[in-house]
Design an enzyme around this catalytic site. Structure first.
Site, PDB file in Angstrom:
ATOM      1  CG  ASN A   1      -1.892   1.146   1.371  1.00 54.01           C
ATOM      2  OD1 ASN A   1      -1.549   2.134   0.125  1.00 54.01           O
ATOM      3  ND2 ASN A   1      -2.221   1.410   2.669  1.00 54.01           N
TER       4      ASN A   1
ATOM      5  CE  LYS B   1      -0.373   2.894   4.837  1.00 50.29           C
ATOM      6  NZ  LYS B   1      -0.568   3.322   6.493  1.00 50.29           N
TER       7      LYS B   1
ATOM      8  CG  HIS C   1      -5.682   2.114   5.537  1.00 48.71           C
ATOM      9  ND1 HIS C   1      -5.803   3.126   6.175  1.00 48.71           N
ATOM     10  CD2 HIS C   1      -5.011   0.572   4.606  1.00 48.71           C
ATOM     11  CE1 HIS C   1      -4.346   3.087   6.510  1.00 48.71           C
ATOM     12  NE2 HIS C   1      -3.872   1.736   5.417  1.00 48.71           N
TER      13      HIS C   1
ATOM     14  CD  GLU D   1      -3.245   5.411   6.770  1.00 49.26           C
ATOM     15  OE1 GLU D   1      -3.015   5.500   5.623  1.00 49.26           O
ATOM     16  OE2 GLU D   1      -2.309   4.963   7.082  1.00 49.26           O
TER      17      GLU D   1
ATOM     18  CD  GLU E   1      -3.624  -2.590   7.355  1.00 51.66           C
ATOM     19  OE1 GLU E   1      -3.203  -2.530   6.989  1.00 51.66           O
ATOM     20  OE2 GLU E   1      -4.315  -1.213   7.331  1.00 51.66           O
TER      21      GLU E   1
ATOM     22  N   GLY F   1       1.626   2.373  11.035  1.00 57.61           N
ATOM     23  CA  GLY F   1       2.882   4.139  10.888  1.00 57.61           C
ATOM     24  C   GLY F   1       3.926   4.788  11.674  1.00 57.61           C
TER      25      GLY F   1
ATOM     26  CB  SER G   1       5.132  -1.067  12.163  1.00 59.03           C
ATOM     27  OG  SER G   1       4.718   0.063  12.429  1.00 59.03           O
TER      28      SER G   1
HETATM   29  P1  PGA Z   1       2.454   0.445   7.302  1.00 55.73           P
HETATM   30  O1  PGA Z   1       1.036   0.910   6.954  1.00 55.73           O
HETATM   31  O2  PGA Z   1       3.589  -0.806   7.162  1.00 55.73           O
HETATM   32  O3  PGA Z   1       3.480   1.575   7.121  1.00 55.73           O
HETATM   33  O4  PGA Z   1       2.529   0.428   8.948  1.00 55.73           O
HETATM   34  C1  PGA Z   1       0.051  -0.734   6.619  1.00 55.73           C
HETATM   35  C2  PGA Z   1      -0.229  -0.264   5.965  1.00 55.73           C
HETATM   36  O5  PGA Z   1      -1.237   1.225   6.431  1.00 55.73           O
HETATM   37  O6  PGA Z   1      -1.504  -0.587   5.326  1.00 55.73           O
END
Ligand code: PGA
Length: 253
Positions: free
Chosen positions: A10, A12, A96, A98, A168, A174, A214
């Site tokens: 992803n 983003k 997601h 976000e 997640e 993140g 992460s």
């Molecule tokens: P990350 O994001 O690996 O940077 O923690 C995962 C995600 O949001 O799909």
């Protein structure tokens, strides 16, 4: 149960078009010859048309990060599931955290997107997971249960079989804080139990449940070796070819 693992990237809202092209070239060049897992890449939507051409003849699958459930209409700035499907997109992330947090997406709206993705012959990667506050109150299971019930459990059995779930935990996204393999396995087993309760063991056994939050090259193997962890959805570490390639390696066993 032998489920085919998935390594999903992803990106983003990151990378220039040129950087994205280069990253894809480097991933294609480094992909193992004996690929036994699926590799899915979700770039910013504007790069998809070009990326789909780059991926032709490879084992990599293009994904969208989001979609709108309506086919067309007055939805300024949005892109429909039907539009993604028509240009050759195969997977679509949905729900997601976000999108849920920053764009106020509800379980009901996510349910409509899941339906639109399936109607357009794409595979939904349905994201769920709790906040730190919920986990500290030990309410993570109830929260994830509601996410599944309100956005997925209306599906028929043959539809749910196509869905990929991604657990997640928001506190791990993140942040550099990864869920421990035991924490991930515990929630994945709970999600599978929920799926079994609704759809029966045979169907539940076929559904891939990815972990996200992460994931890095040095923790992917241990996470993916948990019995109910069928690969990962990777943000930050998917922006670098060598780290994403080692995560693919970890999913390829
Ligand atoms: P990350 O994001 O690996 O940077 O923690 C995962 C995600 O949001 O799909």
């Amino acid at each position: 149960m032998n489920r085919k693992k998935i390594a999903a990237a992803n990106w983003k809202m990151n990378l220039s078009q040129d950087e994205g092209d280069q990253l894809i070239q480097d991933i294609i060049a480094g992909i193992p010859g004996n690929l036994a897992c699926e590799v899915v890449i979700a770039p910013p939507a504007i790069y998809l048309t070009q990326m789909i051409k780059q991926l032709e003849g490879t084992d990599l699958q293009p994904a969208a990060q989001n979609c709108h459930p309506e086919v067309s209409g007055a939805f300024t700035g949005e892109i429909s599931a039907a539009m993604f499907s028509r240009i050759g997109v195969k997977y679509c992330l949905v729900g997601h955290s976000e999108r849920r947090q920053l764009f106020d997406e509800s379980n009901q709206f996510i349910r409509e997107k899941v339906d639109a993705i399936l109607e357009n012959q794409m595979i939904p990667v349905f994201c769920c997971g709790e906040s730190l506050a919920l986990r500290q109150r030990n309410e993570q299971n109830d929260f994830v249960r509601l996410q599944l019930e309100e956005s997925l459990f209306h599906l028929e059995e043959e539809q749910i079989r196509k869905v990929v779930v991604a657990y997640e935990p928001i506190w791990a996204i993140g942040t550099g804080v990864t869920a421990s393999p035991e924490q991930a396995q515990e929630m994945h087993a709970f999600i599978r139990l929920m799926l079994t309760g609704r759809y029966g063991q045979t169907t539940s056994d076929t559904i891939r449940i990815l972990y996200g939050g992460s994931i890095k090259s040095d923790n992917a193997s241990i996470l993916f070796s948990q019995p109910d962890v069928d690969g990962g959805l990777v943000g930050g570490a998917s922006l670098n070819a060598s780290s994403f390639l080692s995560i693919i390696e970890a999913a390829n066993t």
